[in-house]
Motif scaffolding. Structure first.
Motif, PDB file in Angstrom:
ATOM      1  N   THR A 208     -11.721  -1.523  -5.299  1.00  0.00           N
ATOM      2  CA  THR A 208     -12.028  -2.949  -5.443  1.00  0.00           C
ATOM      3  C   THR A 208     -10.959  -3.757  -4.701  1.00  0.00           C
ATOM      4  O   THR A 208      -9.908  -3.237  -4.328  1.00  0.00           O
ATOM      5  CB  THR A 208     -12.018  -3.372  -6.916  1.00  0.00           C
ATOM      6  OG1 THR A 208     -10.684  -3.206  -7.405  1.00  0.00           O
ATOM      7  CG2 THR A 208     -12.976  -2.558  -7.746  1.00  0.00           C
ATOM      8  N   ASN A 209     -11.263  -5.037  -4.537  1.00  0.00           N
ATOM      9  CA  ASN A 209     -10.306  -5.901  -3.842  1.00  0.00           C
ATOM     10  C   ASN A 209      -8.953  -5.906  -4.532  1.00  0.00           C
ATOM     11  O   ASN A 209      -7.909  -5.884  -3.895  1.00  0.00           O
ATOM     12  CB  ASN A 209     -10.849  -7.336  -3.796  1.00  0.00           C
ATOM     13  CG  ASN A 209     -11.802  -7.520  -2.638  1.00  0.00           C
ATOM     14  OD1 ASN A 209     -11.843  -6.679  -1.728  1.00  0.00           O
ATOM     15  ND2 ASN A 209     -12.577  -8.579  -2.672  1.00  0.00           N
ATOM     16  N   MET A 210      -8.989  -5.948  -5.869  1.00  0.00           N
ATOM     17  CA  MET A 210      -7.758  -5.944  -6.642  1.00  0.00           C
ATOM     18  C   MET A 210      -6.953  -4.681  -6.397  1.00  0.00           C
ATOM     19  O   MET A 210      -5.750  -4.716  -6.186  1.00  0.00           O
ATOM     20  CB  MET A 210      -8.084  -6.052  -8.143  1.00  0.00           C
ATOM     21  CG  MET A 210      -8.272  -7.466  -8.624  1.00  0.00           C
ATOM     22  SD  MET A 210      -7.009  -8.537  -7.986  1.00  0.00           S
ATOM     23  CE  MET A 210      -6.569  -9.425  -9.429  1.00  0.00           C
ATOM     24  N   GLN A 211      -7.666  -3.543  -6.407  1.00  0.00           N
ATOM     25  CA  GLN A 211      -6.984  -2.269  -6.177  1.00  0.00           C
ATOM     26  C   GLN A 211      -6.382  -2.227  -4.789  1.00  0.00           C
ATOM     27  O   GLN A 211      -5.244  -1.806  -4.615  1.00  0.00           O
ATOM     28  CB  GLN A 211      -7.962  -1.107  -6.351  1.00  0.00           C
ATOM     29  CG  GLN A 211      -8.226  -0.771  -7.809  1.00  0.00           C
ATOM     30  CD  GLN A 211      -9.339   0.225  -7.964  1.00  0.00           C
ATOM     31  OE1 GLN A 211     -10.287   0.247  -7.178  1.00  0.00           O
ATOM     32  NE2 GLN A 211      -9.242   1.065  -8.982  1.00  0.00           N
ATOM     33  N   VAL A 212      -7.156  -2.677  -3.796  1.00  0.00           N
ATOM     34  CA  VAL A 212      -6.643  -2.682  -2.422  1.00  0.00           C
ATOM     35  C   VAL A 212      -5.370  -3.521  -2.367  1.00  0.00           C
ATOM     36  O   VAL A 212      -4.367  -3.127  -1.770  1.00  0.00           O
ATOM     37  CB  VAL A 212      -7.696  -3.243  -1.438  1.00  0.00           C
ATOM     38  CG1 VAL A 212      -7.072  -3.499  -0.076  1.00  0.00           C
ATOM     39  CG2 VAL A 212      -8.861  -2.290  -1.312  1.00  0.00           C
ATOM     40  N   PHE A 213      -5.410  -4.668  -3.049  1.00  0.00           N
ATOM     41  CA  PHE A 213      -4.249  -5.548  -2.990  1.00  0.00           C
ATOM     42  C   PHE A 213      -3.020  -4.896  -3.621  1.00  0.00           C
ATOM     43  O   PHE A 213      -1.974  -4.790  -2.994  1.00  0.00           O
ATOM     44  CB  PHE A 213      -4.550  -6.880  -3.677  1.00  0.00           C
ATOM     45  CG  PHE A 213      -3.380  -7.808  -3.620  1.00  0.00           C
ATOM     46  CD1 PHE A 213      -3.131  -8.548  -2.481  1.00  0.00           C
ATOM     47  CD2 PHE A 213      -2.499  -7.907  -4.690  1.00  0.00           C
ATOM     48  CE1 PHE A 213      -2.039  -9.370  -2.404  1.00  0.00           C
ATOM     49  CE2 PHE A 213      -1.396  -8.730  -4.618  1.00  0.00           C
ATOM     50  CZ  PHE A 213      -1.170  -9.458  -3.471  1.00  0.00           C
ATOM     51  N   TRP A 214      -3.173  -4.434  -4.875  1.00  0.00           N
ATOM     52  CA  TRP A 214      -1.980  -3.944  -5.585  1.00  0.00           C
ATOM     53  C   TRP A 214      -1.514  -2.589  -5.105  1.00  0.00           C
ATOM     54  O   TRP A 214      -0.323  -2.310  -5.093  1.00  0.00           O
ATOM     55  CB  TRP A 214      -2.229  -3.896  -7.094  1.00  0.00           C
ATOM     56  CG  TRP A 214      -2.257  -5.265  -7.700  1.00  0.00           C
ATOM     57  CD1 TRP A 214      -3.344  -5.902  -8.204  1.00  0.00           C
ATOM     58  CD2 TRP A 214      -1.170  -6.188  -7.793  1.00  0.00           C
ATOM     59  NE1 TRP A 214      -2.991  -7.163  -8.618  1.00  0.00           N
ATOM     60  CE2 TRP A 214      -1.675  -7.368  -8.390  1.00  0.00           C
ATOM     61  CE3 TRP A 214       0.178  -6.133  -7.436  1.00  0.00           C
ATOM     62  CZ2 TRP A 214      -0.886  -8.479  -8.636  1.00  0.00           C
ATOM     63  CZ3 TRP A 214       0.972  -7.246  -7.685  1.00  0.00           C
ATOM     64  CH2 TRP A 214       0.445  -8.403  -8.276  1.00  0.00           C
ATOM     65  N   LYS A 215      -2.452  -1.720  -4.680  1.00  0.00           N
ATOM     66  CA  LYS A 215      -2.036  -0.360  -4.314  1.00  0.00           C
ATOM     67  C   LYS A 215      -1.635  -0.247  -2.847  1.00  0.00           C
ATOM     68  O   LYS A 215      -0.827   0.591  -2.476  1.00  0.00           O
ATOM     69  CB  LYS A 215      -3.175   0.636  -4.605  1.00  0.00           C
ATOM     70  CG  LYS A 215      -3.544   0.735  -6.067  1.00  0.00           C
ATOM     71  CD  LYS A 215      -2.693   1.762  -6.753  1.00  0.00           C
ATOM     72  CE  LYS A 215      -2.425   1.449  -8.181  1.00  0.00           C
ATOM     73  NZ  LYS A 215      -3.103   1.989  -9.244  1.00  0.00           N
ATOM     74  N   ILE A 216      -2.213  -1.093  -1.998  1.00  0.00           N
ATOM     75  CA  ILE A 216      -1.938  -0.927  -0.569  1.00  0.00           C
ATOM     76  C   ILE A 216      -1.150  -2.087   0.012  1.00  0.00           C
ATOM     77  O   ILE A 216      -0.092  -1.898   0.617  1.00  0.00           O
ATOM     78  CB  ILE A 216      -3.248  -0.709   0.206  1.00  0.00           C
ATOM     79  CG1 ILE A 216      -3.836   0.634  -0.225  1.00  0.00           C
ATOM     80  CG2 ILE A 216      -3.006  -0.712   1.712  1.00  0.00           C
ATOM     81  CD1 ILE A 216      -5.226   0.856   0.207  1.00  0.00           C
ATOM     82  N   LYS A 217      -1.645  -3.299  -0.194  1.00  0.00           N
ATOM     83  CA  LYS A 217      -0.966  -4.430   0.461  1.00  0.00           C
ATOM     84  C   LYS A 217       0.374  -4.737  -0.199  1.00  0.00           C
ATOM     85  O   LYS A 217       1.379  -4.927   0.476  1.00  0.00           O
ATOM     86  CB  LYS A 217      -1.861  -5.666   0.418  1.00  0.00           C
ATOM     87  CG  LYS A 217      -3.081  -5.538   1.308  1.00  0.00           C
ATOM     88  CD  LYS A 217      -3.929  -6.771   1.234  1.00  0.00           C
ATOM     89  CE  LYS A 217      -5.220  -6.622   2.015  1.00  0.00           C
ATOM     90  NZ  LYS A 217      -6.168  -7.673   1.685  1.00  0.00           N
ATOM     91  N   TRP A 218       0.392  -4.797  -1.519  1.00  0.00           N
ATOM     92  CA  TRP A 218       1.612  -5.198  -2.237  1.00  0.00           C
ATOM     93  C   TRP A 218       2.830  -4.356  -1.868  1.00  0.00           C
ATOM     94  O   TRP A 218       3.883  -4.909  -1.536  1.00  0.00           O
ATOM     95  CB  TRP A 218       1.327  -5.182  -3.740  1.00  0.00           C
ATOM     96  CG  TRP A 218       2.482  -5.518  -4.611  1.00  0.00           C
ATOM     97  CD1 TRP A 218       3.098  -4.683  -5.486  1.00  0.00           C
ATOM     98  CD2 TRP A 218       3.163  -6.785  -4.728  1.00  0.00           C
ATOM     99  NE1 TRP A 218       4.112  -5.336  -6.136  1.00  0.00           N
ATOM    100  CE2 TRP A 218       4.183  -6.622  -5.684  1.00  0.00           C
ATOM    101  CE3 TRP A 218       3.019  -8.019  -4.105  1.00  0.00           C
ATOM    102  CZ2 TRP A 218       5.045  -7.651  -6.039  1.00  0.00           C
ATOM    103  CZ3 TRP A 218       3.876  -9.046  -4.456  1.00  0.00           C
ATOM    104  CH2 TRP A 218       4.870  -8.864  -5.411  1.00  0.00           C
ATOM    105  N   PRO A 219       2.716  -2.992  -1.878  1.00  0.00           N
ATOM    106  CA  PRO A 219       3.903  -2.216  -1.482  1.00  0.00           C
ATOM    107  C   PRO A 219       4.343  -2.511  -0.045  1.00  0.00           C
ATOM    108  O   PRO A 219       5.532  -2.522   0.247  1.00  0.00           O
ATOM    109  CB  PRO A 219       3.442  -0.761  -1.605  1.00  0.00           C
ATOM    110  CG  PRO A 219       2.252  -0.799  -2.474  1.00  0.00           C
ATOM    111  CD  PRO A 219       1.607  -2.122  -2.285  1.00  0.00           C
ATOM    112  N   GLN A 220       3.347  -2.777   0.830  1.00  0.00           N
ATOM    113  CA  GLN A 220       3.720  -2.992   2.236  1.00  0.00           C
ATOM    114  C   GLN A 220       4.394  -4.335   2.480  1.00  0.00           C
ATOM    115  O   GLN A 220       5.148  -4.488   3.434  1.00  0.00           O
ATOM    116  CB  GLN A 220       2.483  -2.867   3.130  1.00  0.00           C
ATOM    117  CG  GLN A 220       2.031  -1.427   3.249  1.00  0.00           C
ATOM    118  CD  GLN A 220       1.196  -1.207   4.478  1.00  0.00           C
ATOM    119  OE1 GLN A 220       1.450  -1.785   5.536  1.00  0.00           O
ATOM    120  NE2 GLN A 220       0.194  -0.375   4.354  1.00  0.00           N
ATOM    121  N   ILE A 221       4.076  -5.336   1.636  1.00  0.00           N
ATOM    122  CA  ILE A 221       4.723  -6.634   1.860  1.00  0.00           C
ATOM    123  C   ILE A 221       5.964  -6.793   0.981  1.00  0.00           C
ATOM    124  O   ILE A 221       6.565  -7.857   0.926  1.00  0.00           O
ATOM    125  CB  ILE A 221       3.751  -7.813   1.608  1.00  0.00           C
ATOM    126  CG1 ILE A 221       3.201  -7.758   0.195  1.00  0.00           C
ATOM    127  CG2 ILE A 221       2.634  -7.842   2.630  1.00  0.00           C
ATOM    128  CD1 ILE A 221       2.419  -9.002  -0.183  1.00  0.00           C
TER     129      ILE A 221
END
Lengths: 302, 307
Positions: A208-221
Motif C-alpha cells: 500500500t502507499n503507506m507501506q511504500v512510504f514507511w518501508k522504502i521512502k522513509w529510510p532513504q530520506i
C-alpha cells in the motif's frame, strides 16, 4: 574520495601542497579565525570573568554559571526556549514532510510555485514579516480580533501579544511560517532521489502507499530528516527578532537569545554585564551541541 | 502499472485542496503588507477589516520618504580610524530620503558580503577538496563544528573586537562576520570535490601555475556552486537583522530592516507607514529571489548533502 597514502608522496610534494593549500585558504582563514573562532574562545573566557561594558573584570571561575541557575528570569527564558524547540521542531518536520510528499510529483511549474510560496516568508525577512503579524495580532485594529469577533467566537478583543500564555503561542505560530521553507526544499529534492525501482517493485508486490512510504521512502530520506532536525533546532533556539519586535520579552515570552541581548545591551542593574551574558551564550551552545549530537545518535541507531 | 483506487484519488484531490488553502494562508501576510501599504488611513483604522483597499493611495510612501534625509551614499573607509585617527568617509550623490539611504546601505552590505564570501569560499573550498596539506582534517572539523554554533552566541566578543578595530557602527562590522561564516567554504568544498583530479594533474604537467589552474580550470567548473552561494549569501545577509541591530547605531548607517524596526518602535500605531516600509524592505529581495530561485534551491540542497 580516497585519501592518497602519505608514503607515496614525496616530502617536497607534501610541502608544496601544504604551502599552496594555505595560500588558497588564507583569505578565508583570516575572516574565519578573526570573526568566528577567536570570538568563540573570548566568549568562553569572558564567561568565567566578571567583565562588563567598561571593565575587563576579574576571573571568577564558574560564578556566573551558578548565578544563572538562581536567576528566575533565566530559568523562565530557558523554559520558553525549550517550549519553542519542543513544539516547533516536530511540527515543522511533519508539516514539511507532508507538503513535500504531496507536491514532489507535480509538474515543474506547480512544484516550483508551491515550493516558492512556502519559502517566501523566509525571504521576506524577519522584520517585514513581524511587522505585519504584529498588526494582525493587534488589540484594536488587528485582523484576528476582527475576524474572531465577526464570526462570534469571542466577545471581547483579545490582547494576543500582551497576555502571558497566549503571546508565546503567537510567536511559535509566526516562527513556524518562517521555518518550513527550507525543510520543504530539502524534502522535495530527497523524495525525488528515492530509488524508483524499489518503489515500483514494492508496488508490484502489492504494497500500500503507506507501506511504500514507511518501508522504502522513509529510510532513504533519513539523512535529510536528520539534517532538517538539526537546522530546525538551531533555528528555533535562535528565535530572537520575533521576541525583540513583538513583546520585548514581556508577557512571559523571554528566550535565552533575547535575554543575552537584554543583559548585554539594555539597562539592567549592572549595565552590560558581559561575563554573565557570555555564560548564557556558552550554555546555549552546549545545549545545541548536545541536542545535535543526540539527534545524530538516534538517527544512526534507526 | 498500478490501478488507482477511488480512495487514493479522493485523497489526492483532498490534499491538493488543502495545499491550495495553505498556500493562500502563507501568502496572506505578504498580501496584507502590499495592500496595507497602499490603503488610506480610513481603511487602516476600520474596525471591520478592509480586505481590499477602497482607494489606492501613495500617502504612506510620501510619509515614509518625507521622514529623514541623508546623503545618498556615504561609506566609512575600513580601518581608516585605526590608521589616521579619524574615520574617513566617502560621500557621494544628492540628499535623499532616509529610507532610500537605508536601501542603498543594505544593497552595498549584501553585495559586498556576497562578493567577499564567494571569492574566499571558492578558493578555500578548492584547497580543502583538492589539496592534501598538513592540518586539513583538523581545519575541516573546526569548520563543521563552527557551522552548528549559533552566530549570536559569539555576539559580545564580536562587538568588542569590532570596537577595537574601530569598525563599530559601520557596515563592515556586519559584512566581515558574514564572510567569516564557514557555510560557504563547506558548500564550495562539496562542489570542488566534483573536479576530476586528472584535469588538475594534466594542468600541472603542462606547467600551469597554481593561480592559472584556479582561474582557468577550477573556477569555471565550480561556477554553479558560486552562483548558489552568491544568491544564498545575498539573501541571508539582507535579512540578518540581529547582526545589523547590534552593530549599527546611527540612523544614516541603518539597513532597511533596521530602519523599519526602529520606525516600528517609535510609531507603533501608524500601520500604513509601517506597511509601506515593510513593502520597501521586502520587495527588492523577493524579486531577487524569484529571478535566481533555481540557483537558490540548488544551494540549499547541496549544502545538505553529507551535512
Amino acid at each position: 574520495m580516497a585519501k592518497q597514502p602519505r608514503s607515496t608522496m614525496s616530502r617536497a610534494l607534501v610541502r608544496r601542497e601544504t604551502i599552496s593549500g594555505y595560500m588558497f585558504l588564507l583569505p578565508s582563514l583570516i575572516f574565519f579565525l578573526g570573526f568566528v573562532i577567536i570570538p568563540m574562545f573570548i566568549c568562553i573566557y569572558t564567561s568565567l570573568t566578571s567583565a562588563n561594558m567598561n571593565d575587563p573584570g576579574s576571573f571568577v571561575g564558574f560564578q556566573n554559571f551558578m548565578d544563572l541557575f538562581h536567576d528566575k528570569t533565566f530559568m523562565m527564558s530557558l523554559k520558553n526556549t525549550f517550549l519553542i524547540v519542543i513544539v516547533s521542531v516536530p511540527t515543522v518536520c511533519a508539516f514539511s514532510l507532508w507538503v513535500s510528499s504531496a507536491i514532489y510529483k507535480m509538474k515543474g511549474p506547480a512544484l516550483s510555485a508551491f515550493r516558492c510560496i512556502f519559502y517566501l516568508p523566509v525571504v521576506t525577512g524577519s522584520v517585514a514579516v513581524t511587522v505585519v503579524w504584529k498588526w494582525m495580532f493587534d488589540n484594536y485594529t488587528g485582523l484576528f480580533n476582527a475576524v474572531l469577533k465577526g464570526s462570534g467566537v469571542i466577545k471581547d478583543n483579545i490582547n494576543f501579544l500582551g497576555t502571558p500564555g497566549i503571546a508565546i503561542w503567537c510567536i511559535i505560530l509566526i516562527l513556524f511560517t518562517t521555518s518550513v521553507g527550507q525543510p520543504i526544499v530539502l524534502y522535495v529534492s530527497a523524495l525525488g532521489n528515492v530509488d524508483q525501482s524499489l518503489v515500483e517493485a514494492a508496488e508490484v508486490d502489492g504494497a500500500t502507499n503507506m507501506q511504500v512510504f514507511w518501508k522504502i521512502k522513509w529510510p532513504q530520506i533519513m539523512p535529510t530528516t536528520l539534517y532538517i532536525l538539526v537546522i530546525t533546532t538551531i533555528n528555533s533556539f535562535q528565535c530572537f527578532a520575533l521576541i525583540q519586535l513583538l513583546t520585548q520579552g514581556g508577557s512571559d515570552t523571554n528566550t535565552v537569545m533575547y535575554y543575552i541581548y537584554y543583559t548585554a545591551f539594555k539597562l539592567t542593574e549592572q549595565a552590560g554585564h558581559f561575563g554573565y551574558a557570555n555564560a548564557m551564550g556558552v550554555i546555549l551552545a552546549i545545549f545545541i551541541g548536545l541536542l545535535s549530537a543526540l539527534q545524530f545518535r538516534l538517527a544512526k541507531e534507526k | 502499472m498500478k490501478i488507482t483506487s477511488g480512495r487514493t484519488k479522493a485523497y489526492r484531490i483532498l490534499s491538493v485542496v488543502v495545499l491550495i488553502v495553505l498556500a493562500i494562508l502563507f501568502l496572506f501576510p505578504l498580501y496584507w503588507i502590499i495592500t496595507g501599504a497602499f490603503k488610506p488611513a480610513v481603511d487602516i483604522y476600520a474596525t471591520e477589516p478592509v480586505w481590499f483597499p477602497s482607494e489606492w493611495t501613495k500617502a504612506n510612501f510620501d510619509k515614509l520618504f518625507g521622514m529623514r534625509s541623508a546623503p545618498l551614499w556615504e561609506l566609512a573607509v575600513p580601518f581608516s580610524r585605526a590608521i589616521t585617527g579619524e574615520t574617513v568617509y566617502f560621500s557621494v550623490g544628492p540628499t535623499v530620503p532616509g529610507a532610500i539611504r537605508w536601501l542603498v546601505n543594505t544593497v552595498f552590505m549584501s553585495v559586498m558580503a556576497m562578493i567577499l564570501t564567494c571569492l574566499t569560499a571558492a578558493m578555500a573550498g578548492y584547497a580543502l577538496a583538492k589539496k592534501r596539506f598538513v592540518g586539513r582534517t583538523l581545519l575541516f572539523s573546526l569548520i563543521v563544528c563552527a557551522m552548528a554554533l549559533p552566530k549570536q552566541v559569539i555576539l559580545i566578543p564580536l562587538i568588542r573586537e569590532m570596537s577595537a578595530l574601530h569598525l563599530v557602527n559601520t557596515l563592515w562590522a556586519v559584512i566581515f562576520p558574514t564572510v567569516g561564516w564557514p557555510f560557504g567554504v563547506f558548500l564550495m568544498k562539496q562542489f570542488a570535490e566534483g573536479i576530476p583530479g586528472e584535469i588538475l594533474e594534466a594542468a600541472r604537467v603542462d606547467g600551469a601555475g597554481e593561480i592559472r589552474t584556479f582561474t582557468t580550470i577550477v573556477l569555471p567548473m565550480v561556477k554553479p556552486g558560486v552562483g548558489a552561494l552568491a544568491i544564498f549569501t545575498f539573501i541571508n545577509s539582507w535579512n540578518d537583522y540581529f547582526m545589523q541591530l547590534v552593530m549599527l547605531s546611527s540612523n544614516a548607517n541603518y539597513t532597511i530592516s533596521l530602519g523599519i524596526a526602529t520606525m516600528q518602535a517609535e510609531t507603533s500605531v501608524d500601520m500604513g507607514l509601517l506597511m509601506a516600509g515593510a513593502a520597501l524592505a521586502a520587495a527588492p529581495i523577493i524579486i531577487v529571489f524569484l529571478i535566481f530561485q533555481k540557483y537558490f534551491t540548488q544551494g540549499i540542497t547541496m549544502g545538505a548533502v553529507k551535512g
